[in-house]
Write a protein that holds these residues in place. Structure first.
Motif, PDB file in Angstrom:
ATOM      1  N   VAL A 274     -51.210 -61.490 -90.038  1.00  0.00           N
ATOM      2  CA  VAL A 274     -51.860 -61.283 -88.617  1.00  0.00           C
ATOM      3  C   VAL A 274     -53.059 -62.245 -88.432  1.00  0.00           C
ATOM      4  N   ILE A 275     -54.058 -62.325 -89.352  1.00  0.00           N
ATOM      5  CA  ILE A 275     -54.949 -63.389 -89.361  1.00  0.00           C
ATOM      6  C   ILE A 275     -54.632 -64.839 -88.592  1.00  0.00           C
ATOM      7  N   ALA A 308     -61.205 -59.122 -94.114  1.00  0.00           N
ATOM      8  CA  ALA A 308     -60.863 -59.930 -92.967  1.00  0.00           C
ATOM      9  C   ALA A 308     -62.041 -60.592 -92.264  1.00  0.00           C
ATOM     10  N   ALA A 309     -63.018 -60.092 -92.417  1.00  0.00           N
ATOM     11  CA  ALA A 309     -64.312 -60.852 -91.783  1.00  0.00           C
ATOM     12  C   ALA A 309     -64.547 -62.121 -92.489  1.00  0.00           C
ATOM     13  N   ILE A 310     -64.113 -62.380 -93.600  1.00  0.00           N
ATOM     14  CA  ILE A 310     -64.460 -63.439 -94.447  1.00  0.00           C
ATOM     15  C   ILE A 310     -63.396 -64.660 -94.569  1.00  0.00           C
ATOM     16  N   ILE A 315     -64.013 -64.452 -87.286  1.00  0.00           N
ATOM     17  CA  ILE A 315     -65.076 -64.034 -86.126  1.00  0.00           C
ATOM     18  C   ILE A 315     -65.217 -65.204 -85.002  1.00  0.00           C
ATOM     19  N   LYS A 316     -65.178 -66.278 -85.658  1.00  0.00           N
ATOM     20  CA  LYS A 316     -65.294 -67.455 -84.623  1.00  0.00           C
ATOM     21  C   LYS A 316     -64.234 -67.640 -83.959  1.00  0.00           C
ATOM     22  N   THR A 317     -63.025 -67.416 -84.419  1.00  0.00           N
ATOM     23  CA  THR A 317     -61.670 -67.610 -83.604  1.00  0.00           C
ATOM     24  C   THR A 317     -61.634 -66.510 -82.677  1.00  0.00           C
ATOM     25  N   ASP A 361     -69.516 -52.032 -91.698  1.00  0.00           N
ATOM     26  CA  ASP A 361     -70.594 -52.829 -92.485  1.00  0.00           C
ATOM     27  C   ASP A 361     -71.494 -53.602 -91.563  1.00  0.00           C
ATOM     28  N   GLU A 362     -72.805 -53.198 -91.983  1.00  0.00           N
ATOM     29  CA  GLU A 362     -73.856 -53.991 -91.099  1.00  0.00           C
ATOM     30  C   GLU A 362     -74.129 -55.180 -91.078  1.00  0.00           C
ATOM     31  N   ASP A 363     -73.751 -55.985 -92.145  1.00  0.00           N
ATOM     32  CA  ASP A 363     -73.761 -57.349 -92.216  1.00  0.00           C
ATOM     33  C   ASP A 363     -72.502 -58.016 -91.266  1.00  0.00           C
ATOM     34  N   ILE A 364     -71.502 -57.367 -91.092  1.00  0.00           N
ATOM     35  CA  ILE A 364     -70.454 -57.862 -90.124  1.00  0.00           C
ATOM     36  C   ILE A 364     -70.845 -57.746 -88.948  1.00  0.00           C
TER      37      ILE A 364
END
Length: 667
Positions: A274-275, A308-310, A315-317, A361-364
């Motif tokens: 899906v990514i 997924a976040a990494i 995120i850029k996409t 997640d705070e960093d995400i």
């Protein structure tokens, strides 16, 4: 009659012949009409206008009409169904679906196939008449019984299943009649037009249905489970459309509890697929489906969110989705949808994916918020006329507003509260839960002087207290919870003026209703509100001087009720706050019933309740405050000091320290 192109084509008197009683010319005429309307929308429209549909339907239900003629009639109807939305609706309004459903019970396979092809076309419309499929209880069993008759029956019936399974009742009816056992073999078909609707059928069967999802995960064909068959369809040599459909099936199985999020199938097969569908080299439709499916897959699992976040610069996409303005990629493959606003579709998909990615997640969250102009995009989305964009934008805002750090920084620089308050007051009812929940988060603000020139002050000035109080009276428990939660957050470290406004707005009668609420979460937040109102010595004394009697009644009401330890602890903390006031201590000291309850909880088996009760006693006997000696004497006489001495043997470090502090005051 006005001359038309249809009349020119081989003498378009064929329709007149069909409408007349010249039976010997019917077959020749229907073939002429069929050849004329195929691929020609103008001719389709003229045929419909001349009233051909009722005649064709009449033939189809007349057993005295030759089956060949009835078959040609069904073929022409199928061709007319591929015309405009208006012509398609005319076909439906004329009762064609029921006639076609009767037709598929015929023994002649060609006639059955013609009926099914027409039904398939009708059900690909934007709002198909799904209820007609379920009106006759024999329709679904018959479809399952004939599905294996030919490639045409397989393709058409799986397409119908994929389009007419919209509710839990539909899912159960299909499964009860053996849909899973019928669909499993079709996953291995070598015919693409059969495999794709089969995948879509499995997806809609499993969506938000745990029972069906688990049944699907355990179903097998030739010794191989459906999840295993689905994984094969994720292979890179399959089309993107098929990979996406298979990944969606696995996603629904996962969310239905049939597959673990940590399983290899989900973590290393479905998630990467899906990514990958979100990338620029895919169609716009696959971009949207990929982001929406990603959002749903990871929504409740922090581990999947982190992975997924990494993954693959997701995120850029997704940020690129928000900047979409024109056709930068391949066109959609969808044929039955009209006039799609791809800019809006991409925006809502990105907002939904961001909401899931940043759920825990705070960093995400920080990475998402650092996306260029994200907050401006969210504000724009919340102001959108498109309800899907509006809903997704506020869900994204809700997810990001869980960050205390961002509330103190980024959220201070953007007026997100304006469109939010507008949505709460004027937006659709089905968004009220998420909008009011977001408002609760925005009301959490920890900076000093918070009532001056802050978003919180602005929210207050737009009538937030009244809105939240109204929510506490709603029938839906989620709305009552958000209402009281928002008031609790607003009362935290507020000015006395704001606290007084809250008390006056909610009133003691409504407060007692909330204290009797069957939802323990609502009761807990109501106690939290009272606790926040009673903070800071001057505030405590001021509020207790007006509402002390009612507050003490509320405390006794809860302590005497059958409630959990957490609720009792919160209530004891309210007493602790009351005991911190200068004048308010009297409300406790003059109430022997409350004092005896405090002593009972000091000896409780639950250490949290012991700590809370002991802290309250400590506040009552604090040496530095006026009247301490008199209060100590009364409590000593009641046996409080002896209980404290017994508690010195406690192994709990916090309780031991509180007991020591209290005993020091007794001197």
């Amino acid at each position: 009659m006005i001359q038309t192109a249809m009349e020119v084509d081989s003498g378009w008197e064929c329709v007149n012949i069909i409408l007349a009683d010249e039976q010997d010319k019917w077959m020749e005429s229907i073939v002429h009409v069929k050849n004329s309307v195929i691929g020609n929308n103008k001719h389709k429209n003229l045929a419909v206008q001349q009233g051909i549909i009722p005649r064709l339907l009449q033939w189809m239900i007349d057993d005295g009409i030759p089956i060949e003629l009835r078959t040609e009639a069904a073929i022409v109807l199928g061709s007319l169904a591929k015309g405009s939305e208006e012509e398609l609706q005319t076909l439906v309004n004329a009762g064609s679906v029921n006639v076609l459903l009767m037709g598929i019970t015929n023994n002649n396979i060609k006639f059955v196939e013609a009926c099914l092809r027409c039904l398939k076309t009708i059900f690909l419309m934007n709002d198909p008449p799904v209820h007609l499929i379920y009106e006759n209880k024999t329709v679904i069993p018959h479809m399952i019984n004939i599905i294996s008759k030919s490639l045409c029956t397989q393709e058409c019936i799986t397409t119908l299943f994929s389009r007419c399974c919209n509710t839990k009742e539909h899912q159960e009816k299909l499964c009860m009649n053996g849909a899973l056992a019928t669909l499993a073999p079709l996953l291995t078909s070598t015919i693409y037009k059969v495999q794709m609707p089969t995948l879509k059928s499995i997806a809609v069967l499993c969506y938000q249905n745990e029972e069906v999802a688990k049944a699907t995960a355990t179903a097998t064909y030739n010794g191989e489970s459906i999840p295993s068959l689905l994984v094969k369809l994720l292979a890179r040599d399959k089309t993107s459309e098929m990979q996406m459909a298979a990944a969606r099936c696995l996603t629904y199985l996962c969310r239905g509890g049939a597959l673990q999020p940590s399983s290899n199938v989900i973590m290393f097969k479905a998630l990467p697929t899906v990514i990958r569908m979100c990338k620029k080299d895919r169609t716009l439709e696959e971009n949207v489906e990929g982001a929406e499916t990603l959002a749903y897959l990871i929504e409740e699992d922090p581990e999947l969110q982190g992975i997924a976040a990494i993954s693959d610069h997701i995120i850029k996409t997704l940020a690129e989705y928000l900047r979409y303005t024109d056709v930068q990629q391949f066109n959609s493959r969808t044929t039955h949808k009209k006039d799609i606003n791809w800019s809006n579709e991409l925006k809502q998909a990105a907002f939904r994916a961001f909401a899931s990615l940043g759920a825990n997640d705070e960093d995400i969250r920080k990475k998402i918020i650092e996306t260029e102009n994200l907050m401006d995009h969210i504000i724009s989305g919340m102001n959108s006329e498109d309800i899907k964009v509006k809903a997704a934008a506020v869900r994204c805002l809700h997810s990001l507003s869980r960050s205390v750090q961002q509330l103190r920084t980024t959220f201070q620089d953007h007026v997100v509260w304006k469109p939010l308050m507008n949505m709460i007051q004027n937006g659709p009812e089905n968004l009220l839960v998420i909008t009011s929940s977001t408002l609760c988060n925005l009301l959490l603000e920890f900076s000093p002087g918070r009532e001056v020139n802050t978003p919180r002050k602005a929210i207050l000035d737009t009538g937030a207290i009244g809105i939240l109080v109204t929510l506490t009276g709603r029938n839906e428990s989620e709305l009552r919870l958000n209402g009281i939660w928002g008031l609790m957050n607003m009362a935290f470290q507020s000015e006395l003026k704001v606290k007084s406004q809250i008390i006056e707005a909610i009133g003691t009668e409504q407060l007692f209703k909330l204290l009797s609420d069957p939802d323990p979460n609502i009761l807990m937040k109501t106690l939290g509100l009272i606790r926040n109102l009673l903070s800071g010595k001057p505030h405590i004394d001021s509020i207790m001087s007006v509402y002390g009697t009612q507050i003490m009644q509320a405390v006794v009401f809860i302590l005497e009720g059958d409630h959990s330890a957490d609720i009792k602890e919160q209530t004891l903390c309210i007493l602790t706050n009351v005991a911190d006031g200068d004048d308010s201590k009297g409300y406790i000291m003059e109430n022997e019933d409350v004092l005896k309850k405090l002593m009972t909880y000091m000896m409780h088996t639950n250490v949290k309740l012991q700590i809370a009760a002991t802290t309250c006693i400590s506040n009552l006997v604090w040496n530095e405050e006026e009247g301490a000696y008199k209060r100590q004497a009364k409590l000593r006489e009641m046996g409080v000091q002896k209980i404290l001495q017994q508690l010195l043997s406690s192994s709990d470090a916090i309780l031991f320290d509180r007991v020591k502090d209290a005993l020091k005051q007794f001197g």
